[in-house]
Enzyme design. Sequence first.
Site, PDB file in Angstrom:
ATOM      1  N   HIS A  15     -21.054   5.636  -3.007  1.00  0.00           N
ATOM      2  CA  HIS A  15     -20.631   5.691  -4.409  1.00  0.00           C
ATOM      3  C   HIS A  15     -21.552   4.791  -5.208  1.00  0.00           C
ATOM      4  O   HIS A  15     -21.695   3.608  -4.924  1.00  0.00           O
ATOM      5  CB  HIS A  15     -19.176   5.245  -4.577  1.00  0.00           C
ATOM      6  CG  HIS A  15     -18.691   5.390  -5.992  1.00  0.00           C
ATOM      7  ND1 HIS A  15     -18.015   6.500  -6.431  1.00  0.00           N
ATOM      8  CD2 HIS A  15     -18.811   4.572  -7.068  1.00  0.00           C
ATOM      9  CE1 HIS A  15     -17.721   6.365  -7.715  1.00  0.00           C
ATOM     10  NE2 HIS A  15     -18.200   5.198  -8.121  1.00  0.00           N
ATOM     11  N   CYS A  16     -22.202   5.363  -6.211  1.00  0.00           N
ATOM     12  CA  CYS A  16     -23.166   4.612  -7.012  1.00  0.00           C
ATOM     13  C   CYS A  16     -22.583   4.339  -8.396  1.00  0.00           C
ATOM     14  O   CYS A  16     -22.362   5.281  -9.166  1.00  0.00           O
ATOM     15  CB  CYS A  16     -24.473   5.391  -7.138  1.00  0.00           C
ATOM     16  SG  CYS A  16     -25.720   4.547  -8.144  1.00  0.00           S
ATOM     17  N   PRO A  17     -22.334   3.078  -8.742  1.00  0.00           N
ATOM     18  CA  PRO A  17     -21.785   2.788 -10.082  1.00  0.00           C
ATOM     19  C   PRO A  17     -22.767   3.113 -11.200  1.00  0.00           C
ATOM     20  O   PRO A  17     -22.351   3.376 -12.333  1.00  0.00           O
ATOM     21  CB  PRO A  17     -21.481   1.290 -10.019  1.00  0.00           C
ATOM     22  CG  PRO A  17     -22.376   0.757  -8.941  1.00  0.00           C
ATOM     23  CD  PRO A  17     -22.502   1.857  -7.926  1.00  0.00           C
ATOM     24  N   ASN A  77     -21.965   6.428 -11.960  1.00  0.00           N
ATOM     25  CA  ASN A  77     -20.514   6.589 -12.087  1.00  0.00           C
ATOM     26  C   ASN A  77     -20.022   7.799 -11.294  1.00  0.00           C
ATOM     27  O   ASN A  77     -19.225   8.611 -11.778  1.00  0.00           O
ATOM     28  CB  ASN A  77     -20.107   6.738 -13.566  1.00  0.00           C
ATOM     29  CG  ASN A  77     -18.597   6.683 -13.759  1.00  0.00           C
ATOM     30  OD1 ASN A  77     -17.885   5.979 -13.023  1.00  0.00           O
ATOM     31  ND2 ASN A  77     -18.080   7.426 -14.718  1.00  0.00           N
ATOM     32  N   ASN A  78     -20.477   7.917 -10.060  1.00  0.00           N
ATOM     33  CA  ASN A  78     -20.064   9.050  -9.241  1.00  0.00           C
ATOM     34  C   ASN A  78     -20.472   8.789  -7.801  1.00  0.00           C
ATOM     35  O   ASN A  78     -21.300   7.922  -7.515  1.00  0.00           O
ATOM     36  CB  ASN A  78     -20.725  10.340  -9.746  1.00  0.00           C
ATOM     37  CG  ASN A  78     -19.989  11.588  -9.285  1.00  0.00           C
ATOM     38  OD1 ASN A  78     -18.958  11.510  -8.607  1.00  0.00           O
ATOM     39  ND2 ASN A  78     -20.506  12.742  -9.640  1.00  0.00           N
TER      40      ASN A  78
END
Length: 307
Positions: free
Chosen positions: A158-160, A163-164
Amino acid sequence: MQSSGHRFRDVEHHPLLADNDSYDSSSSSSEADMAERVWFIRDGCGMVCAVMTWLLVVYADFVVTFVMLLPSKDFWYSVINGVLFNCLAVLALSSHLRTMLTDPGAVPKGNATKEYMDNLQLKPGEVIYKCPKCCSIKPERAHHCSICKRCIRKMDHHCPWVNNCVGEKNQRFFVLFTMYIALISAHALVLCGFQFFSCVRGQWTECSDFSPPVTVILMIFLCLEGFLFLTFTAVMFGTQIHSICNDETEIERLKSEKPTWERRLRWEGMKSVFGGQPSLLWINPFAGFRIRRLLLRGKKGGPEFSV
């Protein structure tokens, strides 16, 4: 889902719902319903990081265009570098949007029902598992994301910043995002080097429309930003390509999971992620995008928040 036996390794997996188990049917959604909705994760940290990404790219474009290129006396130097930098910036931000607004491969919520089990036509003794957090049947290589609150097929991480989650359906756009950010970061650093060199050789008051102190501060911040983003995205790009070629997600690598699936060859893995034979479509974040389809999704289901 195929009826072949699926055995999963995650410690959070539990047997399927029994007859006396229950789930919230209001939270369930079919694949067809999900396809008609715009994907967006309403996570505060992720939205802040996504906005920061756009602001940093806009800042870099401002410094490159208005501080370095427009004041330059070399017309073709300004035009060529301005067009190149802005094209890369558009491609980077487009890839960011596609990564953020594309369903990464979410498994429908609440599909672990007795009716669904019967439709699978499982063989006697065959074992499949459900996720206790979103009450869904977990396909092989799927993992639950606590931020997206869904099980994601071939979840890498999950990559902030986007945002996904990065998963089966949006990994291509994430790879393009890291590649284009690395390219514009390298381009910005090269332009900063030429600008410092020309200002030192000539007059600082003539090499920019801004005062020398403001020019130096803006360019120093751009150099720091370019160096940090170049390092981060180049490493991430290399890691993603390595994972695709080895047909192994980052989660599977960190957990040292022994593959129970038949691994693709390196070139087959690349074609699976980027689609088809090598072409310019591989590096085009607009490939497959349909404005009309997006408008129809908005009319039918509206944006899907808090998935």
